[in-house]
Design an enzyme around this catalytic site. Structure first.
Site, PDB file in Angstrom:
ATOM      1  N   ARG A  73       0.816  -1.218   0.000  1.00  0.00           N
ATOM      2  CA  ARG A  73       0.000   0.000   0.000  1.00  0.00           C
ATOM      3  C   ARG A  73       0.851   1.270   0.000  1.00  0.00           C
ATOM      4  O   ARG A  73       0.367   2.337  -0.346  1.00  0.00           O
ATOM      5  CB  ARG A  73      -0.977  -0.013   1.170  1.00  0.00           C
ATOM      6  CG  ARG A  73      -2.342   0.484   0.740  1.00  0.00           C
ATOM      7  CD  ARG A  73      -3.402   0.551   1.837  1.00  0.00           C
ATOM      8  NE  ARG A  73      -3.573  -0.617   2.638  1.00  0.00           N
ATOM      9  CZ  ARG A  73      -3.067  -0.777   3.876  1.00  0.00           C
ATOM     10  NH1 ARG A  73      -2.348   0.182   4.424  1.00  0.00           N
ATOM     11  NH2 ARG A  73      -3.290  -1.869   4.547  1.00  0.00           N
ATOM     12  N   TYR A 131     -14.977  22.076 -11.623  1.00  0.00           N
ATOM     13  CA  TYR A 131     -15.337  20.791 -12.205  1.00  0.00           C
ATOM     14  C   TYR A 131     -16.535  20.220 -11.441  1.00  0.00           C
ATOM     15  O   TYR A 131     -16.551  20.256 -10.213  1.00  0.00           O
ATOM     16  CB  TYR A 131     -14.096  19.913 -12.045  1.00  0.00           C
ATOM     17  CG  TYR A 131     -14.169  18.515 -12.513  1.00  0.00           C
ATOM     18  CD1 TYR A 131     -14.371  18.231 -13.864  1.00  0.00           C
ATOM     19  CD2 TYR A 131     -13.987  17.458 -11.620  1.00  0.00           C
ATOM     20  CE1 TYR A 131     -14.394  16.917 -14.297  1.00  0.00           C
ATOM     21  CE2 TYR A 131     -13.999  16.153 -12.053  1.00  0.00           C
ATOM     22  CZ  TYR A 131     -14.218  15.889 -13.392  1.00  0.00           C
ATOM     23  OH  TYR A 131     -14.229  14.605 -13.810  1.00  0.00           O
ATOM     24  N   ASP A 203      -6.860  23.148  -8.411  1.00  0.00           N
ATOM     25  CA  ASP A 203      -6.980  22.089  -9.418  1.00  0.00           C
ATOM     26  C   ASP A 203      -6.256  22.596 -10.661  1.00  0.00           C
ATOM     27  O   ASP A 203      -6.754  23.455 -11.388  1.00  0.00           O
ATOM     28  CB  ASP A 203      -8.463  21.803  -9.693  1.00  0.00           C
ATOM     29  CG  ASP A 203      -8.662  20.649 -10.681  1.00  0.00           C
ATOM     30  OD1 ASP A 203      -7.736  20.370 -11.469  1.00  0.00           O
ATOM     31  OD2 ASP A 203      -9.750  20.054 -10.665  1.00  0.00           O
ATOM     32  N   LYS A 228      -5.716  13.094 -17.606  1.00  0.00           N
ATOM     33  CA  LYS A 228      -5.796  13.965 -18.776  1.00  0.00           C
ATOM     34  C   LYS A 228      -4.430  14.070 -19.462  1.00  0.00           C
ATOM     35  O   LYS A 228      -4.088  13.220 -20.256  1.00  0.00           O
ATOM     36  CB  LYS A 228      -6.330  15.340 -18.355  1.00  0.00           C
ATOM     37  CG  LYS A 228      -7.574  15.266 -17.450  1.00  0.00           C
ATOM     38  CD  LYS A 228      -8.793  14.720 -18.149  1.00  0.00           C
ATOM     39  CE  LYS A 228      -9.934  14.318 -17.212  1.00  0.00           C
ATOM     40  NZ  LYS A 228     -10.350  15.276 -16.224  1.00  0.00           N
TER      41      LYS A 228
END
Ligand SMILES: *Cc1c(COP(=O)(O)O)cnc(C)c1O
Length: 418
Positions: A73, A131, A203, A228
């Site tokens: 992890r 967003y 962001d 993206k």
């Protein structure tokens, strides 16, 4: 992932292309003790279990530090390499002893950052162009945990300042907005926030660190959807949050507490995408600008929302603060109907219809800000009330002339229905 390496070719020097070519390729991650830097790319370390040589080593409990084997992890060299590469790209992060935390998606990165900063009773101020899943987070997840979210006009610095109250703990910015492309005065907003003890989360998916140095312009935490531009190939999802030392440590502990982990296979895909990101963004920016100019001259188009285009909203701030752009922008049609806009998009053959952006292939989707915004006007000031139907395009790597011909067919289909 923080820390530094002795490798002069580690992504910390040179122009963007040079930095992208070197970042994350530590000799020990791309080789063996007897043969450092044996291969170009960090191999895919698929591992849940990490093994200890003996009980003494296990009992010594390696400290919770970057770059140490512990358990799956906490990642292994493939994920560490991607995190370090992203830190190298963000001016001010490595220099401050900071680093990058990876999340399974961009939305998970936004949630991870906000859940690190906010506590029950706090108020979050969110830009009105955010967003949509960020807005949903404010109304849903954060509200459920006792955080109040209030929205403010993205381009109104005074409105932001006026919205601050005693309980305001954080602000979420997005610049340019990924639907309507408003450029925010991030240095001014972040300075106001800092003076009031408010944490600025940005962001930065649109520009990436290549186009906008988020931390240097005052953000405390820079969040990106790697889905993206970093992936660039529409085949992989991930998010990141990069910060200086103080917030990086807190982000990391919160991400561990929430059990966030990304797969090494996906990290390897992201590293592959990262190597060509500058090249892709440069090509997409040039093509998008040419297409935006072409659209701005069309009689069917009321407004092009592309900050890279002179005369477009936000262009002056973009020129002042940004070092690059990308292929994502929107345009608003003159009058018309929703059906005519559907016909426009359906008539396109090179543009896929789909959410997301930043891939090598062009995409188009409808934009209806009026149905989403709560704190700022739409249509924008100076636009006619009838001008409400927008189209967002993500310009990919197809040839510009072919994309323009496709859009011409789309506009013909639009006109045919009016
Ligand atoms: C796509 C996107 C996200 C979310 O990213 P995912 O990886 O799809 O979860 C966040 N912010 C912006 C601006 C985006 O466009």
């Amino acid at each position: 992932m923080s820390g530094s390496s002795d490798n002069p070719h580690d992504g910390s020097h040179g122009g963007p292309g040079t930095r992208l070519a070197g970042a994350g390729r530590r000799p020990e991650w791309t080789g063996t003790p007897g043969h450092p830097s044996a291969v170009v790319n960090p191999p895919v370390w698929r591992a849940s279990t990490h093994l200890y040589p003996d009980m003494a080593a296990l009992r010594a409990h390696p400290a919770n530090e970057d770059g140490r084997f512990y358990y799956g992890r906490r990642g292994a060299p493939t994920q560490w390499a991607l995190a370090e590469a992203l830190t190298r790209l963000e001016p001010g992060a490595a220099e401050d002893g900071g680093g990058t935390v990876l999340y399974p998606s961009g939305v998970a990165a936004i949630a991870g950052a906000l859940l690190t900063v906010l506590r029950p009773g706090d108020v979050l101020l969110m830009t009105d162009n955010a967003y949509e899943p960020s807005r949903v987070m404010g109304r849903g997840l954060l509200a459920d945990f006792g955080v109040t979210t209030r929205w403010f006009d993205p381009t109104d610095t005074a409105a932001f300042e006026a919205a601050i109250c005693e309980r305001t703990r954080a602000v979420l910015l997005e610049s340019p907005g990924s639907l309507t492309a408003e450029v925010q005065d991030v240095p001014a907003l972040a300075a106001i926030a800092k003076a009031r003890g408010i944490v600025t989360v940005l962001d930065n998916t649109w520009a990436s660190p290549l186009g906008f140095a988020a931390l240097e312009h005052g953000a405390d935490i820079a969040v990106m959807s790697l889905t993206k531009h970093v992936s660039g190939h529409s085949d992989c999802m991930m998010g990141s949050a990069t910060a200086g030392r103080e917030w990086y440590r807190k982000l990391r502990l919160r991400a561990q507490g929430l059990g966030n982990v990304v797969s090494p296979d996906d990290a390897a895909l992201m590293l592959r995408g990262l190597r060509t990101m500058h090249l892709r963004l440069t090509a997409e920016t040039a093509s998008a600008l040419a297409i935006a100019e072409w659209l701005a001259a069309r009689p069917e188009v009321a407004r092009v929302l592309c900050p890279m285009l002179p005369g477009s909203p936000g262009h002056d701030l973009w020129k002042r603060d940004f070092t690059g752009g990308c292929g994502l922008f929107s345009f608003v049609l003159k009058g018309g109907t929703s059906q005519a806009r559907d016909a426009l998009i359906d008539a396109l053959s090179l543009f896929g219809i789909g959410y997301s952006w930043g891939g090598f292939e062009s995409l188009a989707t409808p934009v209806d800000p009026a149905t989403i915004r709560t704190a700022s006007p739409w249509p924008l000031p100076g636009m006619a009330d009838a001008d409400r139907f927008g189209v967002r395009v993500s310009i990919g790597l197809e040839d510009t002339a072919d994309l323009i011909a496709d859009l011409e067919r789309g506009l013909a289909a639009w006109s045919a229905l009016l």
